[in-house]
Design a protein around this motif. Sequence first.
Motif, PDB file in Angstrom:
ATOM      1  N   ARG A   1       3.586  10.972  -7.279  1.00 53.79           N
ATOM      2  CA  ARG A   1       3.076   9.760  -6.648  1.00 53.79           C
ATOM      3  C   ARG A   1       4.268   8.880  -6.305  1.00 53.79           C
ATOM      4  NH1 ARG A   1      -2.508   8.065  -9.273  1.00 53.79           N
ATOM      5  NH2 ARG A   1      -2.480   6.951  -7.322  1.00 53.79           N
ATOM      6  N   GLN A   2       3.989   7.723  -5.726  1.00 55.67           N
ATOM      7  CA  GLN A   2       5.072   6.822  -5.347  1.00 55.67           C
ATOM      8  C   GLN A   2       4.861   5.449  -5.970  1.00 55.67           C
ATOM      9  OE1 GLN A   2       5.062   7.107  -1.021  1.00 55.67           O
ATOM     10  NE2 GLN A   2       6.819   8.468  -1.166  1.00 55.67           N
ATOM     11  N   GLU A   3       5.980   4.818  -6.297  1.00 59.52           N
ATOM     12  CA  GLU A   3       5.957   3.445  -6.768  1.00 59.52           C
ATOM     13  C   GLU A   3       6.866   2.626  -5.869  1.00 59.52           C
ATOM     14  OE1 GLU A   3       7.250   3.635 -10.823  1.00 59.52           O
ATOM     15  OE2 GLU A   3       9.359   3.736 -10.290  1.00 59.52           O
ATOM     16  N   TYR A   4       6.741   1.319  -5.964  1.00 61.64           N
ATOM     17  CA  TYR A   4       7.489   0.401  -5.113  1.00 61.64           C
ATOM     18  C   TYR A   4       8.594  -0.259  -5.920  1.00 61.64           C
ATOM     19  CZ  TYR A   4       3.675   1.143  -1.922  1.00 61.64           C
ATOM     20  OH  TYR A   4       2.761   1.729  -1.102  1.00 61.64           O
ATOM     21  N   ARG A   5       9.779  -0.272  -5.335  1.00 66.44           N
ATOM     22  CA  ARG A   5      10.927  -0.912  -5.979  1.00 66.44           C
ATOM     23  C   ARG A   5      11.632  -1.807  -4.972  1.00 66.44           C
ATOM     24  NH1 ARG A   5      13.641   3.827  -9.630  1.00 66.44           N
ATOM     25  NH2 ARG A   5      11.774   4.268 -10.853  1.00 66.44           N
ATOM     26  N   LEU A   6      12.237  -2.844  -5.488  1.00 72.83           N
ATOM     27  CA  LEU A   6      12.982  -3.770  -4.641  1.00 72.83           C
ATOM     28  C   LEU A   6      14.273  -3.125  -4.160  1.00 72.83           C
ATOM     29  CD1 LEU A   6      12.501  -6.827  -6.937  1.00 72.83           C
ATOM     30  CD2 LEU A   6      11.633  -6.680  -4.597  1.00 72.83           C
ATOM     31  N   THR A   7      14.598  -3.362  -2.911  1.00 73.63           N
ATOM     32  CA  THR A   7      15.903  -2.999  -2.372  1.00 73.63           C
ATOM     33  C   THR A   7      16.853  -4.170  -2.648  1.00 73.63           C
ATOM     34  OG1 THR A   7      15.463  -4.032  -0.248  1.00 73.63           O
ATOM     35  CG2 THR A   7      14.793  -1.697  -0.498  1.00 73.63           C
ATOM     36  N   PRO A   8      18.129  -4.024  -2.350  1.00 68.96           N
ATOM     37  CA  PRO A   8      19.017  -5.196  -2.481  1.00 68.96           C
ATOM     38  C   PRO A   8      18.513  -6.394  -1.663  1.00 68.96           C
ATOM     39  CG  PRO A   8      20.341  -3.214  -2.345  1.00 68.96           C
ATOM     40  CD  PRO A   8      18.894  -2.796  -2.082  1.00 68.96           C
TER      41      PRO A   8
ATOM     42  N   THR B   1       4.640  -2.781   5.537  1.00 67.71           N
ATOM     43  CA  THR B   1       5.560  -3.671   6.253  1.00 67.71           C
ATOM     44  C   THR B   1       6.782  -3.992   5.400  1.00 67.71           C
ATOM     45  OG1 THR B   1       3.777  -4.640   7.556  1.00 67.71           O
ATOM     46  CG2 THR B   1       5.785  -5.956   7.327  1.00 67.71           C
ATOM     47  N   LEU B   2       6.570  -4.265   4.123  1.00 64.87           N
ATOM     48  CA  LEU B   2       7.702  -4.574   3.239  1.00 64.87           C
ATOM     49  C   LEU B   2       8.644  -3.380   3.103  1.00 64.87           C
ATOM     50  CD1 LEU B   2       5.804  -6.627   0.509  1.00 64.87           C
ATOM     51  CD2 LEU B   2       7.388  -7.512   2.247  1.00 64.87           C
ATOM     52  N   VAL B   3       8.114  -2.177   3.151  1.00 65.60           N
ATOM     53  CA  VAL B   3       8.951  -0.970   3.113  1.00 65.60           C
ATOM     54  C   VAL B   3       9.663  -0.797   4.455  1.00 65.60           C
ATOM     55  CG1 VAL B   3       8.905   1.557   2.983  1.00 65.60           C
ATOM     56  CG2 VAL B   3       7.627   0.204   1.316  1.00 65.60           C
ATOM     57  N   GLU B   4       8.929  -0.911   5.551  1.00 63.48           N
ATOM     58  CA  GLU B   4       9.513  -0.712   6.889  1.00 63.48           C
ATOM     59  C   GLU B   4      10.628  -1.707   7.190  1.00 63.48           C
ATOM     60  OE1 GLU B   4       6.113  -0.932   9.450  1.00 63.48           O
ATOM     61  OE2 GLU B   4       5.504   1.134   9.023  1.00 63.48           O
ATOM     62  N   THR B   5      10.551  -2.902   6.624  1.00 62.94           N
ATOM     63  CA  THR B   5      11.569  -3.926   6.892  1.00 62.94           C
ATOM     64  C   THR B   5      12.684  -3.926   5.848  1.00 62.94           C
ATOM     65  OG1 THR B   5      10.225  -5.589   5.765  1.00 62.94           O
ATOM     66  CG2 THR B   5       9.991  -5.414   8.157  1.00 62.94           C
ATOM     67  N   GLY B   6      12.637  -2.987   4.907  1.00 58.35           N
ATOM     68  CA  GLY B   6      13.744  -2.830   3.968  1.00 58.35           C
ATOM     69  C   GLY B   6      13.720  -3.771   2.777  1.00 58.35           C
ATOM     70  N   ILE B   7      12.575  -4.372   2.483  1.00 55.04           N
ATOM     71  CA  ILE B   7      12.458  -5.267   1.334  1.00 55.04           C
ATOM     72  C   ILE B   7      12.076  -4.481   0.082  1.00 55.04           C
ATOM     73  CG2 ILE B   7      11.117  -7.199   0.392  1.00 55.04           C
ATOM     74  CD1 ILE B   7      11.011  -8.245   3.347  1.00 55.04           C
ATOM     75  N   LEU B   8      11.203  -3.497   0.277  1.00 58.31           N
ATOM     76  CA  LEU B   8      10.817  -2.586  -0.801  1.00 58.31           C
ATOM     77  C   LEU B   8      11.142  -1.164  -0.367  1.00 58.31           C
ATOM     78  CD1 LEU B   8       7.223  -3.843  -1.776  1.00 58.31           C
ATOM     79  CD2 LEU B   8       9.369  -4.303  -2.986  1.00 58.31           C
ATOM     80  N   GLU B   9      11.229  -0.273  -1.338  1.00 62.48           N
ATOM     81  CA  GLU B   9      11.321   1.149  -1.048  1.00 62.48           C
ATOM     82  C   GLU B   9      10.316   1.885  -1.915  1.00 62.48           C
ATOM     83  OE1 GLU B   9      15.154   2.737  -2.049  1.00 62.48           O
ATOM     84  OE2 GLU B   9      15.171   1.778  -4.007  1.00 62.48           O
ATOM     85  N   ARG B  10       9.838   3.014  -1.405  1.00 61.12           N
ATOM     86  CA  ARG B  10       8.939   3.871  -2.178  1.00 61.12           C
ATOM     87  C   ARG B  10       9.789   4.927  -2.870  1.00 61.12           C
ATOM     88  NH1 ARG B  10       4.879   3.069   2.097  1.00 61.12           N
ATOM     89  NH2 ARG B  10       5.983   4.574   3.364  1.00 61.12           N
ATOM     90  N   VAL B  11       9.528   5.121  -4.152  1.00 64.70           N
ATOM     91  CA  VAL B  11      10.267   6.085  -4.955  1.00 64.70           C
ATOM     92  C   VAL B  11       9.258   6.999  -5.632  1.00 64.70           C
ATOM     93  CG1 VAL B  11      11.865   6.351  -6.904  1.00 64.70           C
ATOM     94  CG2 VAL B  11      12.118   4.414  -5.328  1.00 64.70           C
ATOM     95  N   ASP B  12       9.517   8.299  -5.558  1.00 63.93           N
ATOM     96  CA  ASP B  12       8.621   9.268  -6.198  1.00 63.93           C
ATOM     97  C   ASP B  12       8.714   9.173  -7.718  1.00 63.93           C
ATOM     98  OD1 ASP B  12       7.825  10.261  -3.753  1.00 63.93           O
ATOM     99  OD2 ASP B  12       9.174  11.988  -3.803  1.00 63.93           O
ATOM    100  N   TYR B  13       7.580   9.366  -8.370  1.00 65.03           N
ATOM    101  CA  TYR B  13       7.533   9.529  -9.819  1.00 65.03           C
ATOM    102  C   TYR B  13       6.441  10.538 -10.124  1.00 65.03           C
ATOM    103  CZ  TYR B  13       3.248   6.757 -10.261  1.00 65.03           C
ATOM    104  OH  TYR B  13       1.960   6.305 -10.171  1.00 65.03           O
ATOM    105  N   ARG B  14       6.521  11.108 -11.290  1.00 73.36           N
ATOM    106  CA  ARG B  14       5.508  12.086 -11.682  1.00 73.36           C
ATOM    107  C   ARG B  14       5.318  12.040 -13.183  1.00 73.36           C
ATOM    108  NH1 ARG B  14       5.491  18.564 -10.462  1.00 73.36           N
ATOM    109  NH2 ARG B  14       3.499  18.934 -11.481  1.00 73.36           N
ATOM    110  N   GLU B  15       4.093  11.799 -13.578  1.00 70.67           N
ATOM    111  CA  GLU B  15       3.763  11.831 -14.994  1.00 70.67           C
ATOM    112  C   GLU B  15       3.445  13.274 -15.372  1.00 70.67           C
ATOM    113  OE1 GLU B  15       0.645   8.978 -15.582  1.00 70.67           O
ATOM    114  OE2 GLU B  15       1.998   7.293 -15.237  1.00 70.67           O
ATOM    115  N   PRO B  16       3.694  13.662 -16.612  1.00 71.33           N
ATOM    116  CA  PRO B  16       3.446  15.050 -17.025  1.00 71.33           C
ATOM    117  C   PRO B  16       2.020  15.494 -16.691  1.00 71.33           C
ATOM    118  CG  PRO B  16       4.557  13.835 -18.756  1.00 71.33           C
ATOM    119  CD  PRO B  16       4.202  12.843 -17.697  1.00 71.33           C
ATOM    120  N   GLY B  17       1.923  16.646 -16.036  1.00 73.23           N
ATOM    121  CA  GLY B  17       0.631  17.219 -15.696  1.00 73.23           C
ATOM    122  C   GLY B  17      -0.044  16.602 -14.486  1.00 73.23           C
ATOM    123  N   ALA B  18       0.596  15.639 -13.845  1.00 76.75           N
ATOM    124  CA  ALA B  18      -0.003  14.959 -12.691  1.00 76.75           C
ATOM    125  C   ALA B  18       0.796  15.263 -11.430  1.00 76.75           C
ATOM    126  CB  ALA B  18      -0.053  13.456 -12.931  1.00 76.75           C
ATOM    127  N   ARG B  19       0.202  14.970 -10.295  1.00 74.94           N
ATOM    128  CA  ARG B  19       0.896  15.171  -9.027  1.00 74.94           C
ATOM    129  C   ARG B  19       1.943  14.077  -8.823  1.00 74.94           C
ATOM    130  NH1 ARG B  19      -1.099  11.741  -4.922  1.00 74.94           N
ATOM    131  NH2 ARG B  19      -3.025  10.689  -5.491  1.00 74.94           N
TER     132      ARG B  19
END
Length: 143
Positions: free
Chosen positions: A73-80, A53-71
């Motif tokens: 994944r996504q983390e959550y970051r604040l939008t403006p 819900t927080l992503v759908e309403t524009g409060i958070l966004e999901r951002v891809d990240y990848r650690e070496p040797g791993a698939r």
Amino acid sequence: MARNCSVAATLELIGEQWSLLALREVFLGVRRFDAIADATGAPRAVLVRRLRTLVETGILERVDYREPGARTRQEYRLTPAGRELQPVLTALMQWGDKHLAGPDGPPLAITHTECGEPVRATLCCAAGHHLEDTGRELTATPR
């Protein structure tokens, strides 16, 4: 008939305990789902729904990240829009620190990085006047 109210509309989005606690963690720099779940104690299924819900309403966004040797994944970051909620969380914390903190005092201190002084949520008008006794200094005008 229910009053048309921005407070009620905002509470629809962030007024539930797990939403606010997830936002608290993201403000504190916790961005990964498992870490948010651990820090909040939220049931996983509930946290998935709240974060969605927080992503759908524009409060958070999901951002891809990848650690070496791993698939990837996504983390959550604040939008403006999400960052604009900082005073809300600060005010809630400030009130809790004043009225609910136990004998050991508040569990967390928020300070200004530049000068080290404590941060407070305050009200001020567009002309820059700081309001101390808000019960007597505010006028609400329906539109």
